[in-house]
Structure formats: C-alpha cells, structure tokens
Design a protein around this motif. Structure first.
Motif, PDB file in Angstrom:
ATOM      1  N   LEU A  31       0.828  -1.210   0.000  1.00  0.00           N
ATOM      2  CA  LEU A  31       0.000   0.000   0.000  1.00  0.00           C
ATOM      3  C   LEU A  31       0.864   1.263   0.000  1.00  0.00           C
ATOM      4  CD1 LEU A  31      -2.831  -0.986   2.515  1.00  0.00           C
ATOM      5  CD2 LEU A  31      -2.796  -1.221   0.025  1.00  0.00           C
ATOM      6  N   VAL A  32       1.947   1.228   0.745  1.00  0.00           N
ATOM      7  CA  VAL A  32       2.848   2.390   0.801  1.00  0.00           C
ATOM      8  C   VAL A  32       3.625   2.522  -0.506  1.00  0.00           C
ATOM      9  CG1 VAL A  32       4.912   3.307   1.945  1.00  0.00           C
ATOM     10  CG2 VAL A  32       3.009   2.394   3.319  1.00  0.00           C
ATOM     11  N   LYS A  33       4.157   1.405  -1.001  1.00  0.00           N
ATOM     12  CA  LYS A  33       4.964   1.449  -2.228  1.00  0.00           C
ATOM     13  C   LYS A  33       4.177   2.002  -3.417  1.00  0.00           C
ATOM     14  CE  LYS A  33       7.848  -1.245  -5.292  1.00  0.00           C
ATOM     15  NZ  LYS A  33       8.581  -2.474  -5.514  1.00  0.00           N
ATOM     16  N   TYR A  34       2.907   1.616  -3.513  1.00  0.00           N
ATOM     17  CA  TYR A  34       2.099   2.030  -4.665  1.00  0.00           C
ATOM     18  C   TYR A  34       1.094   3.112  -4.307  1.00  0.00           C
ATOM     19  CZ  TYR A  34       4.192  -1.959  -6.939  1.00  0.00           C
ATOM     20  OH  TYR A  34       5.102  -2.835  -7.479  1.00  0.00           O
ATOM     21  N   ASP A  75       1.092   6.204  -4.704  1.00  0.00           N
ATOM     22  CA  ASP A  75       0.883   7.178  -5.780  1.00  0.00           C
ATOM     23  C   ASP A  75      -0.070   6.659  -6.859  1.00  0.00           C
ATOM     24  OD1 ASP A  75       2.913   5.312  -6.506  1.00  0.00           O
ATOM     25  OD2 ASP A  75       3.603   6.676  -8.088  1.00  0.00           O
ATOM     26  N   LYS A  76      -0.366   5.372  -6.863  1.00  0.00           N
ATOM     27  CA  LYS A  76      -1.282   4.768  -7.845  1.00  0.00           C
ATOM     28  C   LYS A  76      -2.703   4.636  -7.295  1.00  0.00           C
ATOM     29  CE  LYS A  76       2.154   3.724 -10.637  1.00  0.00           C
ATOM     30  NZ  LYS A  76       2.532   4.658 -11.653  1.00  0.00           N
ATOM     31  N   LEU A  77      -2.900   5.027  -6.040  1.00  0.00           N
ATOM     32  CA  LEU A  77      -4.191   4.872  -5.390  1.00  0.00           C
ATOM     33  C   LEU A  77      -5.265   5.697  -6.085  1.00  0.00           C
ATOM     34  CD1 LEU A  77      -5.923   3.867  -2.983  1.00  0.00           C
ATOM     35  CD2 LEU A  77      -5.098   5.851  -1.717  1.00  0.00           C
ATOM     36  N   ILE A 102      -8.760  -3.615  -2.314  1.00  0.00           N
ATOM     37  CA  ILE A 102      -7.420  -3.037  -2.470  1.00  0.00           C
ATOM     38  C   ILE A 102      -6.976  -3.106  -3.931  1.00  0.00           C
ATOM     39  CG2 ILE A 102      -4.964  -3.398  -1.932  1.00  0.00           C
ATOM     40  CD1 ILE A 102      -5.898  -4.156   0.946  1.00  0.00           C
ATOM     41  N   ALA A 103      -7.199  -4.251  -4.566  1.00  0.00           N
ATOM     42  CA  ALA A 103      -6.821  -4.399  -5.983  1.00  0.00           C
ATOM     43  C   ALA A 103      -7.566  -3.384  -6.851  1.00  0.00           C
ATOM     44  CB  ALA A 103      -7.087  -5.821  -6.455  1.00  0.00           C
ATOM     45  N   THR A 161      -2.861  -1.850  -9.987  1.00  0.00           N
ATOM     46  CA  THR A 161      -1.524  -2.084 -10.525  1.00  0.00           C
ATOM     47  C   THR A 161      -1.335  -3.592 -10.635  1.00  0.00           C
ATOM     48  OG1 THR A 161      -0.380  -2.256  -8.396  1.00  0.00           O
ATOM     49  CG2 THR A 161      -0.628  -0.038  -9.326  1.00  0.00           C
ATOM     50  N   PHE A 162      -0.459  -3.992 -11.496  1.00  0.00           N
ATOM     51  CA  PHE A 162      -0.222  -5.417 -11.705  1.00  0.00           C
ATOM     52  C   PHE A 162       0.217  -6.103 -10.412  1.00  0.00           C
ATOM     53  CE2 PHE A 162       2.714  -8.914 -12.604  1.00  0.00           C
ATOM     54  CZ  PHE A 162       1.839  -9.778 -13.262  1.00  0.00           C
TER      55      PHE A 162
END
Length: 182
Positions: free
Chosen positions: A48-51, A53-55, A119-120, A125-126
């Motif tokens: 969740l933290v790593k991505y 910016d894609k949220l 979440i998905a 994101t893949f």
C-alpha cells in the motif's frame, strides 16, 4: 515482488502452524500463526505504501475495503475466545458456533477476499492485483486444508459442525442463526 513473497511466506507459516497443531505439537512453533499474521500485515502495508501514488480514491472501494478489513479482524481475533483459540493447546477443544461462526465455517475468508479485492480495485496495478489474487488463493487453499484435515483433528465436534454450518457461502438458515446468536 518482495512484498508478495513476504505475504506468501506468511501463508507458509500458517500451513506450518496447522501441521504443528496436529502432528508436531511444539510449543515454540505455536507462535507461527502470529508470525504469519505479522508477515501478512508487513506485506500488505508495504504494498500500500509502495504504490500509494497509484491509489484511485474511489469512496465505494475504500468503504468496502475498510468494512471487510474490520470484519476480518473481528472474525479472527474478537469473535472467537482468543486464548483458547490461539494460545492454549487443548485436545478436547470444541468448535465455537456463535456469531459469524454460525454464518459459515470460515467467515474470515469472505472478509479477506473482500478486503483484497477492494485493495486491488483501489490500486489497479499489476503487482497489487497479483498479490491479492495469490494471497486470496493461498487463503482458500488454507481453509480447504483446515476443513478437511486440521480442524477434524483439533476439534472433537467438528464433524457435527460441518453438518450444520455451510463451508463458505452462508445460507438463509445460517444467516438467521447468526443474527439470533448476536
């Protein structure tokens, strides 16, 4: 890929916890469930933290995800008597049949699926989607093993529980029983 692997390792620890509960019965290995849960938590938060910016801030999926997460935590840690479920080893254990555990034999799986599907859909994101699919699949495999092997060996009344409570998908009868027991 690191967080996906950490989450997979968490499930491997769950599987080992169950094997220990039935075969080895080593007190030290009894903490594998807690360790597996910690790995799942670290992996999930890491993704969740790593991505972040894609949220995609979709209110429906945020509410659905939070709702399912609350129900998951409740069903695993508050709906059950914690000490007799996770701490004490007892060979005369009986199934807890009230609340969400009268709804289905594995209600946490439904809430786990709801959490990770949400979440998905929020992240799209893949890697997040792949992690969700793999963790949901590993959880379903885990409950199949529990239902067929672990629980019949650890609960003296599991066969009668199986006859009266649906495996995963609640029925009208189990829904009524759940509501009455709350």
């Amino acid at each position: 890929m690191v967080y996906l692997s950490i989450g997979v390792l968490g499930f491997v620890l769950y599987y080992l916890y169950d094997i220990n509960s039935v075969i080895w019965q080593n007190r030290f290995l009894h903490y594998l469930f807690t360790l597996g849960t910690s790995f799942q938590l670290i992996a999930s938060i890491g993704l969740l933290v790593k991505y972040f910016d894609k949220l995609n801030f979709n209110v429906l999926w945020i509410i659905t995800g939070v709702y399912n997460l609350i129900l998951l935590i409740y069903s695993l840690f508050f709906a059950l008597p914690f000490e007799t479920t996770y701490i004490k080893e007892n060979h005369e254990r009986k199934v807890y049949r009230k609340g969400v555990y009268s709804l289905s034999r594995h209600p946490g799986v439904l809430f786990h699926m709801g959490t990770y599907f949400s979440i998905a859909l929020l992240y799209q994101t893949f890697m997040v989607s792949l992690s969700a699919i793999i963790w949901i699949t590993m959880n379903i495999i885990y409950i199949i093993i529990q239902d067929a092997w672990t629980f019949p060996h650890t609960f003296v009344d599991y066969s009668s529980y199986k006859k009266e409570t649906p495996f995963l998908v609640p029925s009208h009868k189990s829904l009524r029983k759940c509501i009455k027991s709350l």
